[in-house]
Design a protein around this motif. Structure first.
Motif, PDB file in Angstrom:
ATOM      1  N   ARG A   1     -22.940 -63.300  -1.204  1.00 46.96           N
ATOM      2  CA  ARG A   1     -23.655 -62.350  -0.351  1.00 46.96           C
ATOM      3  C   ARG A   1     -22.916 -62.134   0.961  1.00 46.96           C
ATOM      4  O   ARG A   1     -22.854 -61.024   1.473  1.00 46.96           O
ATOM      5  CB  ARG A   1     -25.067 -62.881  -0.029  1.00 46.96           C
ATOM      6  CG  ARG A   1     -26.018 -62.728  -1.191  1.00 46.96           C
ATOM      7  CD  ARG A   1     -27.446 -62.775  -0.702  1.00 46.96           C
ATOM      8  NE  ARG A   1     -27.721 -61.744   0.295  1.00 46.96           N
ATOM      9  CZ  ARG A   1     -28.833 -61.719   1.026  1.00 46.96           C
ATOM     10  NH1 ARG A   1     -29.746 -62.648   0.887  1.00 46.96           N
ATOM     11  NH2 ARG A   1     -29.025 -60.760   1.901  1.00 46.96           N
ATOM     12  N   VAL A   2     -22.370 -63.227   1.495  1.00 47.02           N
ATOM     13  CA  VAL A   2     -21.659 -63.114   2.772  1.00 47.02           C
ATOM     14  C   VAL A   2     -20.391 -62.287   2.588  1.00 47.02           C
ATOM     15  O   VAL A   2     -20.122 -61.358   3.351  1.00 47.02           O
ATOM     16  CB  VAL A   2     -21.310 -64.516   3.315  1.00 47.02           C
ATOM     17  CG1 VAL A   2     -20.607 -64.394   4.655  1.00 47.02           C
ATOM     18  CG2 VAL A   2     -22.559 -65.375   3.435  1.00 47.02           C
ATOM     19  N   VAL A   3     -19.643 -62.620   1.538  1.00 47.57           N
ATOM     20  CA  VAL A   3     -18.377 -61.924   1.320  1.00 47.57           C
ATOM     21  C   VAL A   3     -18.613 -60.433   1.066  1.00 47.57           C
ATOM     22  O   VAL A   3     -17.909 -59.584   1.623  1.00 47.57           O
ATOM     23  CB  VAL A   3     -17.603 -62.579   0.152  1.00 47.57           C
ATOM     24  CG1 VAL A   3     -16.400 -61.736  -0.237  1.00 47.57           C
ATOM     25  CG2 VAL A   3     -17.174 -63.987   0.539  1.00 47.57           C
ATOM     26  N   ASP A   4     -19.633 -60.121   0.274  1.00 45.75           N
ATOM     27  CA  ASP A   4     -19.928 -58.706   0.012  1.00 45.75           C
ATOM     28  C   ASP A   4     -20.201 -57.957   1.308  1.00 45.75           C
ATOM     29  O   ASP A   4     -19.675 -56.866   1.531  1.00 45.75           O
ATOM     30  CB  ASP A   4     -21.162 -58.568  -0.903  1.00 45.75           C
ATOM     31  CG  ASP A   4     -20.827 -58.972  -2.330  1.00 45.75           C
ATOM     32  OD1 ASP A   4     -19.626 -59.145  -2.622  1.00 45.75           O
ATOM     33  OD2 ASP A   4     -21.773 -59.126  -3.135  1.00 45.75           O
ATOM     34  N   ALA A   5     -21.044 -58.557   2.156  1.00 44.11           N
ATOM     35  CA  ALA A   5     -21.410 -57.887   3.409  1.00 44.11           C
ATOM     36  C   ALA A   5     -20.187 -57.725   4.315  1.00 44.11           C
ATOM     37  O   ALA A   5     -20.019 -56.691   4.965  1.00 44.11           O
ATOM     38  CB  ALA A   5     -22.510 -58.665   4.121  1.00 44.11           C
ATOM     39  N   ILE A   6     -19.347 -58.739   4.344  1.00 42.74           N
ATOM     40  CA  ILE A   6     -18.149 -58.661   5.185  1.00 42.74           C
ATOM     41  C   ILE A   6     -17.223 -57.552   4.686  1.00 42.74           C
ATOM     42  O   ILE A   6     -16.635 -56.803   5.465  1.00 42.74           O
ATOM     43  CB  ILE A   6     -17.428 -60.032   5.205  1.00 42.74           C
ATOM     44  CG1 ILE A   6     -18.220 -61.021   6.050  1.00 42.74           C
ATOM     45  CG2 ILE A   6     -16.002 -59.921   5.705  1.00 42.74           C
ATOM     46  CD1 ILE A   6     -18.358 -60.643   7.515  1.00 42.74           C
ATOM     47  N   LYS A   7     -17.123 -57.438   3.362  1.00 43.83           N
ATOM     48  CA  LYS A   7     -16.278 -56.373   2.819  1.00 43.83           C
ATOM     49  C   LYS A   7     -16.844 -54.995   3.137  1.00 43.83           C
ATOM     50  O   LYS A   7     -16.099 -54.030   3.219  1.00 43.83           O
ATOM     51  CB  LYS A   7     -16.118 -56.547   1.311  1.00 43.83           C
ATOM     52  CG  LYS A   7     -15.170 -57.693   0.984  1.00 43.83           C
ATOM     53  CD  LYS A   7     -14.894 -57.787  -0.498  1.00 43.83           C
ATOM     54  CE  LYS A   7     -13.824 -58.835  -0.753  1.00 43.83           C
ATOM     55  NZ  LYS A   7     -13.721 -59.152  -2.193  1.00 43.83           N
ATOM     56  N   GLN A   8     -18.163 -54.930   3.315  1.00 44.83           N
ATOM     57  CA  GLN A   8     -18.758 -53.651   3.723  1.00 44.83           C
ATOM     58  C   GLN A   8     -18.765 -53.501   5.234  1.00 44.83           C
ATOM     59  O   GLN A   8     -19.485 -52.656   5.775  1.00 44.83           O
ATOM     60  CB  GLN A   8     -20.194 -53.563   3.213  1.00 44.83           C
ATOM     61  CG  GLN A   8     -20.295 -53.433   1.712  1.00 44.83           C
ATOM     62  CD  GLN A   8     -21.733 -53.625   1.267  1.00 44.83           C
ATOM     63  OE1 GLN A   8     -22.657 -53.066   1.853  1.00 44.83           O
ATOM     64  NE2 GLN A   8     -21.936 -54.435   0.251  1.00 44.83           N
ATOM     65  N   GLN A   9     -18.029 -54.327   5.907  1.00 42.56           N
ATOM     66  CA  GLN A   9     -17.889 -54.264   7.366  1.00 42.56           C
ATOM     67  C   GLN A   9     -19.212 -54.411   8.106  1.00 42.56           C
ATOM     68  O   GLN A   9     -19.460 -53.742   9.103  1.00 42.56           O
ATOM     69  CB  GLN A   9     -17.155 -52.983   7.774  1.00 42.56           C
ATOM     70  CG  GLN A   9     -15.758 -52.972   7.212  1.00 42.56           C
ATOM     71  CD  GLN A   9     -14.942 -51.778   7.658  1.00 42.56           C
ATOM     72  OE1 GLN A   9     -14.250 -51.181   6.869  1.00 42.56           O
ATOM     73  NE2 GLN A   9     -15.007 -51.447   8.945  1.00 42.56           N
ATOM     74  N   LYS A  10     -20.039 -55.314   7.594  1.00 44.49           N
ATOM     75  CA  LYS A  10     -21.304 -55.572   8.266  1.00 44.49           C
ATOM     76  C   LYS A  10     -21.215 -56.841   9.104  1.00 44.49           C
ATOM     77  O   LYS A  10     -20.232 -57.571   9.051  1.00 44.49           O
ATOM     78  CB  LYS A  10     -22.412 -55.752   7.229  1.00 44.49           C
ATOM     79  CG  LYS A  10     -22.764 -54.480   6.511  1.00 44.49           C
ATOM     80  CD  LYS A  10     -23.960 -54.684   5.623  1.00 44.49           C
ATOM     81  CE  LYS A  10     -24.218 -53.407   4.828  1.00 44.49           C
ATOM     82  NZ  LYS A  10     -25.400 -53.503   4.000  1.00 44.49           N
ATOM     83  N   LEU A  11     -22.295 -57.086   9.830  1.00 47.52           N
ATOM     84  CA  LEU A  11     -22.425 -58.330  10.564  1.00 47.52           C
ATOM     85  C   LEU A  11     -23.365 -59.235   9.765  1.00 47.52           C
ATOM     86  O   LEU A  11     -24.395 -58.784   9.282  1.00 47.52           O
ATOM     87  CB  LEU A  11     -22.998 -58.023  11.948  1.00 47.52           C
ATOM     88  CG  LEU A  11     -23.258 -59.207  12.877  1.00 47.52           C
ATOM     89  CD1 LEU A  11     -22.749 -58.862  14.269  1.00 47.52           C
ATOM     90  CD2 LEU A  11     -24.731 -59.539  12.972  1.00 47.52           C
ATOM     91  N   VAL A  12     -22.951 -60.479   9.586  1.00 49.58           N
ATOM     92  CA  VAL A  12     -23.759 -61.407   8.800  1.00 49.58           C
ATOM     93  C   VAL A  12     -24.253 -62.524   9.708  1.00 49.58           C
ATOM     94  O   VAL A  12     -23.457 -63.277  10.277  1.00 49.58           O
ATOM     95  CB  VAL A  12     -22.938 -62.030   7.649  1.00 49.58           C
ATOM     96  CG1 VAL A  12     -23.855 -62.838   6.739  1.00 49.58           C
ATOM     97  CG2 VAL A  12     -22.206 -60.965   6.870  1.00 49.58           C
TER      98      VAL A  12
END
Ligand SMILES: Nc1ncnc2c1ncn2[C@@H]1O[C@H](COP(=O)(O)OP(=O)(O)OP(=O)(O)O)[C@@H](O)[C@H]1O
Ligand SMILES: [Mg+2]
Length: 623
Positions: free
Chosen positions: A367-378
């Motif tokens: 979940r973290v990696v996916d969000a980071i790849k979408q340029q989000k803040l986790v």
């Protein structure tokens, strides 16, 4: 000529004194000294004082009033006995080979003359963090796009207009000057400032991981009293992930060293015997369950050695049991001598249990990696600080390695799946990477501090106690945002680790909340900044006493609803069982009596004294 300002004394090549009859100086404002030799010199006001008939200059004692300043004032024509005189100590921002001239004219610059000094990046490309103090006057001449982008906030008055030039941190320059430190004592404005930085990183879609030890980093709630035009909706730009709930450590991937680190984090020091036992027993690829069973089986095998051997030789043993006992004895054979005795195994078992209960090992980091790849803040949370630290050490290492592998492959001209650059931010950084002490995440934070720049991985570390943060890391923080600091030990650290002047560090204990010195290798100058209003606020800002009152009110209201149909109630004959049934929880006689009498005091019930007790009924009704 109005607002005449003049140089009235020269302290060193770097410092001059400037005086004026009718203009008060503002701390931190930039002035131009019109020197006949050097031309226009920029200087910053670092100390000010005003004198008049009631506070006559001649009788005052003050560091601003060295004899040469008095001489200078007389020379330039001031009557120091009775005139109003404003004096400023000004630090020149350029290196001079000889001092400037006494008597030189001084003026307030036009915005364009000092724009380069104040604004290093346009707002659409940098982090708009606040307002540069002492720039109110020059700000009137700045272009529209710099206006109204950094409104201020005050708990009493709500939002306030931006009263100066915006402070825009050039995060692009982190490629050369990586990492940010945020320091300051309790209540000085670190978390508020961190929130503003994170909002800006979200605006620019910079992939960011934030460890959130205090459960305060949510961006759903708008700042109380926010001006509607300043509101921004961050939903969809961040996710909240909880270690042990929807993310965790993949146990199979740990090497023995990492496992030892995690177990250490779960329960303080590991003895050498425990560490040896981990190295002896653990194989990479072990799952939590296989490793856990190995430890418990070995304890059993060592404790019951004799009984097991007897059972193994016995004729009556059933074949399945015989197989199990045989395996235990083999385990003992293989490991007992390496481990020594069961004490270290029990220590490991206890720690494994503790970690297991937190479910740290149950999930991966997809979940973290996916969000980071979408340029989000986790935002990453954990059930406790140690769970968060364990997870941080694992997660940051894993992501850093992926980013590095991608970059290295790219450099070699090989193809590898894209992994973006990213920022790692955390509060309580001294717990993650303490000075002179081990901690699970310390080595990876160090690695990123030292090498992250090469790969585009940057740290933003906040701490109340800079003196307790690992100094290798502190030294790598090229930008330091320093809020109010009162401990002399921490001030000393800031003196060493920044280019703040004596005057500035002397002001640190007195800074109001939300005001900081930004000392950055990017700018080469310490900039005093008031951090802007955040657009969002921490979810639990409720006053703890208001919280208590609300709790009590809720409890009373629930009780009232439950007993309403049972009225009138006579305390000597209360049906506690019925009240408990209606409330769905145990209720003591004392609690029931206290609550009834409190409800009567609040006017919700009528109370009558009767023999040996009270009778309660609805007010305004006779029953
Ligand atoms: N830039 C700001 N503008 C207006 N008010 C601020 C600002 N910064 C801080 N404050 C006020 O000060 C309070 C404390 O700030 P903050 O929570 O950021 O402190 P902190 O440094 O994180 O303290 P701690 O170390 O105890 O967590 C905030 O709740 C807010 O009311
Ligand atoms: Mg805080």
């Amino acid at each position: 000529m109005s607002h005449m300002m003049q140089v009235v004394g020269v302290a060193t090549q770097q410092f001059v004194y400037v005086a004026s009859r009718d203009r008060k100086f503002n701390i931190n404002e930039i002035l131009l000294v019109e020197d006949p030799v050097y031309g226009d010199l920029k200087g910053e006001v670092i100390e000010t004082q005003s004198f008049n008939r009631y506070i006559p200059l001649a009788t005052e004692r003050n560091s601003l009033l060295e004899p040469r300043v008095l001489d200078g004032l007389r020379q330039v024509g001031f009557r120091i006995e009775d005139e109003e005189i404003n004096i400023a100590k000004v630090r020149l921002l350029e290196e001079l080979t000889a001092p400037v001239k006494t008597g030189a004219n001084v003026r307030v610059p036009e915005f364009y003359e000092i724009e380069k000094l104040l604004v290093s990046r346009p707002p659409e490309e940098g982090l708009v963090l606040g307002v540069i103090r002492g720039t109110a006057e020059v700000a009137s001449g700045m272009p529209e796009k710099l206006k109204g982008i950094a409104p201020l906030y005050d708990r009493e008055h709500g939002m306030l207009p931006q009263d100066g030039v915006p402070f825009i941190l050039d995060h692009w320059a982190m490629a050369d000057y990586p990492h940010i430190g945020i320091f300051g004592g309790s209540g000085s404005g670190k978390s508020f400032g961190m929130r503003v930085i994170l909002e800006e990183l979200m605006r620019h879609e910079v992939p960011t991981i934030v460890f959130d030890p205090h459960f305060e980093m949510d961006f759903a709630e708008p700042l109380e009293g926010i001006d509607p035009s300043f509101r921004e909706d961050f939903s969809g730009r961040y996710v909240i992930v909880t270690a042990g709930k929807d993310a965790g450590v993949a146990f199979e991937e740990l090497n023995s060293n990492q496992l030892a680190g995690l177990l250490r984090a779960s329960g303080g020091v590991l003895t050498e015997a425990m560490e040896n036992a981990i190295y002896a027993l653990h194989r990479q690829g072990d799952t939590y369950v296989t490793f856990y069973n190995k430890v418990y089986d070995l304890i059993e095998a060592m404790e019951k050695e004799r009984a097991l051997e007897e059972a193994f030789r016995s004729q009556e043993i059933d074949p399945r049991e015989k197989e199990r006992v045989g395996a235990l004895l083999e385990l003992k054979q293989e490991f007992a001598s390496k481990v020594g005795n069961v004490a270290p195994l029990k220590g490991i078992a206890w720690r494994l249990d503790r970690i297991g209960r937190e479910k740290v090992f149950n999930y991966g980091i997809d979940r973290v990696v996916d969000a980071i790849k979408q340029q989000k803040l986790v935002v990453i949370r954990g059930s406790s600080l140690w769970v968060l630290q364990i997870f941080a050490s694992y997660l940051v290492k894993k992501m850093y390695d992926q980013r590095r592998e991608f970059r290295d492959a790219q450099q070699r001209g090989e193809h590898k799946e894209f992994f973006p650059p990213f920022v790692v931010a955390t509060d309580e950084a001294h717990n993650f990477a303490p000075k002179n002490q081990e901690a699970p995440a310390k080595s990876v934070f160090r690695e990123v501090a030292q090498e992250g720049r090469k790969y585009g991985v940057f740290l933003i570390l906040a701490s109340q106690r800079p003196a307790l943060l690992d100094d290798t890391i502190t030294a790598q923080l090229n930008t330091k945002i320093v809020f109010r600091t009162t401990r002399s030990y921490d001030i000393a650290t800031m003196k060493e680790e920044t280019d703040m002047t004596e005057d500035e560090t002397a002001r640190l204990p007195y800074l109001p909340s939300g005001v900081a010195f930004v000392s950055s290798a990017m700018v080469g100058r310490t900039v005093p900044v008031r951090i802007r209003a955040s657009k969002t606020q921490s979810p639990h800002r409720e006053n703890p006493f208001a919280e208590l009152r609300k709790k009590a009110e809720d409890r009373d209201a629930r009780f009232f609803r439950a007993v309403k149909d049972m009225l009138p109630i006579v305390t000597t004959r209360m049906d506690l069982v019925e009240i408990e049934k209606r409330l769905g929880r145990p209720v003591t006689e004392d609690e029931a009596r206290d609550t009834l009498s409190r409800l009567a005091r609040l006017g919700k019930l009528r109370e009558e004294k009767i023999l040996l007790g009270y009778r309660y009924s609805l007010p305004g009704r006779d029953a």
